[in-house]
Design a protein around this motif. Sequence first.
Motif, PDB file in Angstrom:
ATOM      1  N   LYS A  67       0.895  -1.129  -0.139  1.00 58.02           N
ATOM      2  CA  LYS A  67      -0.006   0.034   0.045  1.00 58.02           C
ATOM      3  C   LYS A  67       0.773   1.216   0.091  1.00 58.02           C
ATOM      4  CE  LYS A  67      -4.098   2.192   0.402  1.00 58.02           C
ATOM      5  NZ  LYS A  67      -4.792   2.112  -0.764  1.00 58.02           N
ATOM      6  N   THR A  68       1.919   1.222   0.665  1.00 56.89           N
ATOM      7  CA  THR A  68       2.803   2.254   0.536  1.00 56.89           C
ATOM      8  C   THR A  68       3.503   2.649  -0.494  1.00 56.89           C
ATOM      9  OG1 THR A  68       3.189   2.015   3.213  1.00 56.89           O
ATOM     10  CG2 THR A  68       4.861   3.180   2.063  1.00 56.89           C
ATOM     11  N   ALA A  69       3.706   1.378  -1.254  1.00 56.92           N
ATOM     12  CA  ALA A  69       4.538   1.578  -2.503  1.00 56.92           C
ATOM     13  C   ALA A  69       3.602   2.302  -3.614  1.00 56.92           C
ATOM     14  CB  ALA A  69       5.130   0.268  -3.037  1.00 56.92           C
ATOM     15  N   GLU A  70       2.322   1.871  -3.428  1.00 55.77           N
ATOM     16  CA  GLU A  70       1.359   2.283  -4.275  1.00 55.77           C
ATOM     17  C   GLU A  70       1.079   3.535  -4.194  1.00 55.77           C
ATOM     18  OE1 GLU A  70      -2.068  -0.351  -3.693  1.00 55.77           O
ATOM     19  OE2 GLU A  70      -1.269  -1.872  -4.880  1.00 55.77           O
ATOM     20  N   VAL A  71       0.937   4.081  -2.778  1.00 57.24           N
ATOM     21  CA  VAL A  71       0.617   5.460  -2.489  1.00 57.24           C
ATOM     22  C   VAL A  71       1.868   6.285  -2.909  1.00 57.24           C
ATOM     23  CG1 VAL A  71       0.567   7.457  -0.671  1.00 57.24           C
ATOM     24  CG2 VAL A  71      -0.779   5.121  -0.551  1.00 57.24           C
ATOM     25  N   LYS A  72       3.079   5.911  -2.935  1.00 55.19           N
ATOM     26  CA  LYS A  72       4.019   6.711  -3.312  1.00 55.19           C
ATOM     27  C   LYS A  72       4.296   6.809  -4.856  1.00 55.19           C
ATOM     28  CE  LYS A  72       9.378   6.556  -2.937  1.00 55.19           C
ATOM     29  NZ  LYS A  72      10.714   5.746  -2.358  1.00 55.19           N
ATOM     30  N   LYS A  73       3.921   5.597  -5.437  1.00 53.88           N
ATOM     31  CA  LYS A  73       4.007   5.793  -7.218  1.00 53.88           C
ATOM     32  C   LYS A  73       2.902   6.625  -7.501  1.00 53.88           C
ATOM     33  CE  LYS A  73       3.626   2.780 -11.035  1.00 53.88           C
ATOM     34  NZ  LYS A  73       3.388   1.368 -11.676  1.00 53.88           N
ATOM     35  N   THR A  74       1.548   6.477  -6.761  1.00 53.61           N
ATOM     36  CA  THR A  74       0.675   7.480  -7.218  1.00 53.61           C
ATOM     37  C   THR A  74       1.130   8.846  -7.241  1.00 53.61           C
ATOM     38  OG1 THR A  74      -0.913   6.043  -6.624  1.00 53.61           O
ATOM     39  CG2 THR A  74      -1.831   8.221  -6.929  1.00 53.61           C
ATOM     40  N   ALA A  75       1.884   9.194  -5.829  1.00 55.60           N
ATOM     41  CA  ALA A  75       2.302  10.495  -5.667  1.00 55.60           C
ATOM     42  C   ALA A  75       3.366  11.002  -6.501  1.00 55.60           C
ATOM     43  CB  ALA A  75       2.791  10.645  -4.120  1.00 55.60           C
ATOM     44  N   GLU A  76       4.108  10.145  -6.870  1.00 55.05           N
ATOM     45  CA  GLU A  76       5.239  10.590  -7.899  1.00 55.05           C
ATOM     46  C   GLU A  76       4.734  10.743  -9.360  1.00 55.05           C
ATOM     47  OE1 GLU A  76       7.861   7.113  -7.873  1.00 55.05           O
ATOM     48  OE2 GLU A  76       8.895   7.776  -6.215  1.00 55.05           O
ATOM     49  N   VAL A  77       3.714  10.012  -9.739  1.00 60.17           N
ATOM     50  CA  VAL A  77       2.730  10.185 -10.992  1.00 60.17           C
ATOM     51  C   VAL A  77       2.278  11.616 -11.093  1.00 60.17           C
ATOM     52  CG1 VAL A  77       1.254   9.474 -12.735  1.00 60.17           C
ATOM     53  CG2 VAL A  77       2.774   7.687 -11.609  1.00 60.17           C
ATOM     54  N   LYS A  78       1.458  11.765 -10.143  1.00 55.06           N
ATOM     55  CA  LYS A  78       1.065  13.021  -9.817  1.00 55.06           C
ATOM     56  C   LYS A  78       1.763  14.162  -9.833  1.00 55.06           C
ATOM     57  CE  LYS A  78      -2.679  15.428  -7.140  1.00 55.06           C
ATOM     58  NZ  LYS A  78      -3.243  15.510  -5.373  1.00 55.06           N
ATOM     59  N   LYS A  79       3.005  14.242  -9.212  1.00 56.48           N
ATOM     60  CA  LYS A  79       4.007  15.242  -9.109  1.00 56.48           C
ATOM     61  C   LYS A  79       4.614  15.389 -10.664  1.00 56.48           C
ATOM     62  CE  LYS A  79       8.298  16.512  -6.892  1.00 56.48           C
ATOM     63  NZ  LYS A  79       9.135  16.296  -5.768  1.00 56.48           N
ATOM     64  N   THR A  80       4.733  14.300 -11.393  1.00 57.88           N
ATOM     65  CA  THR A  80       5.455  14.436 -12.703  1.00 57.88           C
ATOM     66  C   THR A  80       4.298  15.287 -13.489  1.00 57.88           C
ATOM     67  OG1 THR A  80       6.570  12.487 -12.257  1.00 57.88           O
ATOM     68  CG2 THR A  80       6.238  13.308 -14.533  1.00 57.88           C
ATOM     69  N   ALA A  81       3.132  14.848 -13.361  1.00 59.10           N
ATOM     70  CA  ALA A  81       2.167  15.500 -14.179  1.00 59.10           C
ATOM     71  C   ALA A  81       2.034  17.081 -13.758  1.00 59.10           C
ATOM     72  CB  ALA A  81       0.693  14.597 -14.194  1.00 59.10           C
ATOM     73  N   GLU A  82       2.038  17.188 -12.766  1.00 58.00           N
ATOM     74  CA  GLU A  82       1.935  18.682 -12.002  1.00 58.00           C
ATOM     75  C   GLU A  82       3.235  19.395 -12.693  1.00 58.00           C
ATOM     76  OE1 GLU A  82       1.923  18.515  -7.887  1.00 58.00           O
ATOM     77  OE2 GLU A  82      -0.438  18.275  -8.095  1.00 58.00           O
ATOM     78  N   VAL A  83       4.409  18.820 -12.897  1.00 61.43           N
ATOM     79  CA  VAL A  83       5.556  19.377 -13.249  1.00 61.43           C
ATOM     80  C   VAL A  83       5.423  19.727 -14.641  1.00 61.43           C
ATOM     81  CG1 VAL A  83       8.250  19.186 -13.612  1.00 61.43           C
ATOM     82  CG2 VAL A  83       7.139  18.567 -11.514  1.00 61.43           C
TER      83      VAL A  83
END
Length: 238
Positions: A67-83
């Motif tokens: 779950k932690t890994a999934e949350v981290k991956k989702t956060a990274e994807v969201k951050k990349t999209a925002e950048v």
Amino acid sequence: MSQRVTPRSFLTSHLRTRAAVLAAGMGVTAVVGAGIAAAADTKAVTGNTAKAVQAQADAQAKAAETKTAEVKKTAEVKKTAEVKKAAKAKKPAQPAKKKASWVDPVEQYTISATYAQAGGMWQSAHSGQDFAVPNGTEVKATHGGTVVKAGGNGAGDGPAYGNAVVINHGNGAYSQYAHLSQVNVQPGQVVKTGQKIALSGNTGNSSGPHLHFEIRTGANYGSAIDPVKFLRGKGVQF
């Protein structure tokens, strides 16, 4: 000497007492054995329970890591999209590509006779620019305007031109297209830059399929100027 005699009642009592002691000893042994067996069973149950608890704890820990890994991956994807979105927002908008104001009257051509060229095929010097193209090549309006002449007999300029079209572009600029095999416009029609107006041909005084093209200061023959120089001034390269 007299012999001592043990009474029968005494012997019977003694035997009963001994039997009771033996029975009691056997009972104690049985009880102790049962206790040991019960203790062994309790130890086995306790061991199995501990293993089950540990397995459950391991499964929960693994699920938490996933779950932690999934949350981290989702956060990274969201951050990349925002950048990317921020970078795109900062990038200045590209101006829309401006359409050419003037264009070549035909494509994939070979320049043949040039403006003011001398020769026996013309009454005087050559009045336009010839583009050698196959018969039936699409001829386009070099600039937007209004058709002022179109048809056979050079559209009124004489049979030497064959089928022809003349367009008024305003500001004292006219274009003429001659030796056409087909005319697709009529006088009074408004055309746009690059619009198909005819097909090239070999009509009139022509030695082979080509487009005779003129730029004029008036609608009629005799007002032609150098078409290549004029179009280069409009950004068209030959």
